[in-house]
Design an enzyme around this catalytic site. Structure first.
Site, mmCIF file in Angstrom:
data_model
loop_
_atom_site.group_PDB
_atom_site.id
_atom_site.type_symbol
_atom_site.label_atom_id
_atom_site.label_comp_id
_atom_site.label_asym_id
_atom_site.label_seq_id
_atom_site.Cartn_x
_atom_site.Cartn_y
_atom_site.Cartn_z
ATOM 1 N N TYR A 25 0.797 -1.226 0.000
ATOM 2 C CA TYR A 25 0.000 0.000 0.000
ATOM 3 C C TYR A 25 0.831 1.277 0.000
ATOM 4 C CZ TYR A 25 -3.656 -3.376 1.128
ATOM 5 O OH TYR A 25 -4.509 -4.452 1.087
ATOM 6 N N HIS A 83 -15.185 -6.823 -0.820
ATOM 7 C CA HIS A 83 -15.297 -8.227 -1.210
ATOM 8 C C HIS A 83 -16.391 -8.975 -0.445
ATOM 9 C CE1 HIS A 83 -11.500 -7.008 -2.873
ATOM 10 N NE2 HIS A 83 -10.961 -6.863 -1.677
ATOM 11 N N ASP A 90 -25.923 -2.280 -0.893
ATOM 12 C CA ASP A 90 -27.327 -1.869 -0.812
ATOM 13 C C ASP A 90 -27.450 -0.403 -0.418
ATOM 14 O OD1 ASP A 90 -28.189 -4.361 -1.564
ATOM 15 O OD2 ASP A 90 -28.876 -4.978 0.423
ATOM 16 N N HIS A 103 -9.014 1.278 -5.375
ATOM 17 C CA HIS A 103 -8.074 0.480 -4.589
ATOM 18 C C HIS A 103 -6.669 1.000 -4.825
ATOM 19 C CE1 HIS A 103 -11.269 -2.296 -3.684
ATOM 20 N NE2 HIS A 103 -11.572 -2.289 -4.969
ATOM 21 N N LEU A 104 -5.904 1.061 -3.760
ATOM 22 C CA LEU A 104 -4.490 1.442 -3.895
ATOM 23 C C LEU A 104 -3.735 0.374 -4.685
ATOM 24 C CD1 LEU A 104 -4.331 2.419 -0.195
ATOM 25 C CD2 LEU A 104 -3.601 4.018 -1.974
ATOM 26 N N SER A 105 -3.990 -0.871 -4.330
ATOM 27 C CA SER A 105 -3.288 -1.985 -4.972
ATOM 28 C C SER A 105 -4.110 -2.505 -6.153
ATOM 29 C CB SER A 105 -3.072 -3.116 -3.954
ATOM 30 O OG SER A 105 -4.326 -3.622 -3.506
#
Ligand code: DQA
Length: 156
Positions: A25, A83, A90, A103-105
């Protein structure tokens, strides 16, 4: 004209950035990432608000509060909840809040369970793998979308 308002939402353990698995990260702290993002937002004339929480319910509350406050869209790094969380998905649908998943990665270069996102198919777009710049690219993409400039991905 009042500025476009955007919520930046960060999920579990992202408050630990800087010391959390830096090989994945990076070494920038969340405050440093937000400062960089604030500079981009200022240049775009966008007003940012930010919530980080490791609690699913707090993230959901922030989404509903954003809708009540007239926020136009969101940049969302739901971290591990990406995930797993039907509830977060919702809430985003319930608030009808256009959002970019961040996402950073590059999650697709990692474990198979990270290849599943409960958010991607309802997101405006996804940015992953660029470290702190993922947030900036996501904000630019979101604003493009909100202003109607993006041609958009075809609905398939
Ligand atoms: C992450 C990727 C997720 O799989 C992970 O659970 C995180 C961070 C990222 O920014 O790369 O906490 O969202």
């Amino acid at each position: 004209m009042s500025p476009i308002r955007v919520l930046v939402l960060n999920g579990p353990s992202l408050d630990q950035l800087g010391r959390r698995e830096p090989e994945l990260y990076g070494t920038a702290t969340l405050d440093e990432i937000l400062a960089r993002l604030a500079a981009v937002a200022a240049a775009l004339g966008v007003e940012l608000s930010h919530t980080q929480s490791s609690h699913e319910g707090a993230l959901i509350d922030a989404i509903h509060e954003a809708r009540r406050a007239g926020v136009a869209g969101a940049v969302v790094n739901a971290a591990a909840y990406t995930h797993t969380s039907v509830a977060l998905r919702d809430a985003l649908l319930s608030a009808a809040l256009p959002f970019v998943e961040v996402h950073l990665s590059n999650v697709w270069r990692r474990e198979a369970f990270r290849h599943v996102s409960l958010l991607s198919d309802v997101a405006v777009g996804i940015v992953a793998g660029f470290g702190p710049a993922s947030y900036e690219l996501a904000l630019r993409g979101l604003i493009e979308h909100l202003l109607g400039g993006a041609s958009g991905s075809p609905e398939v």
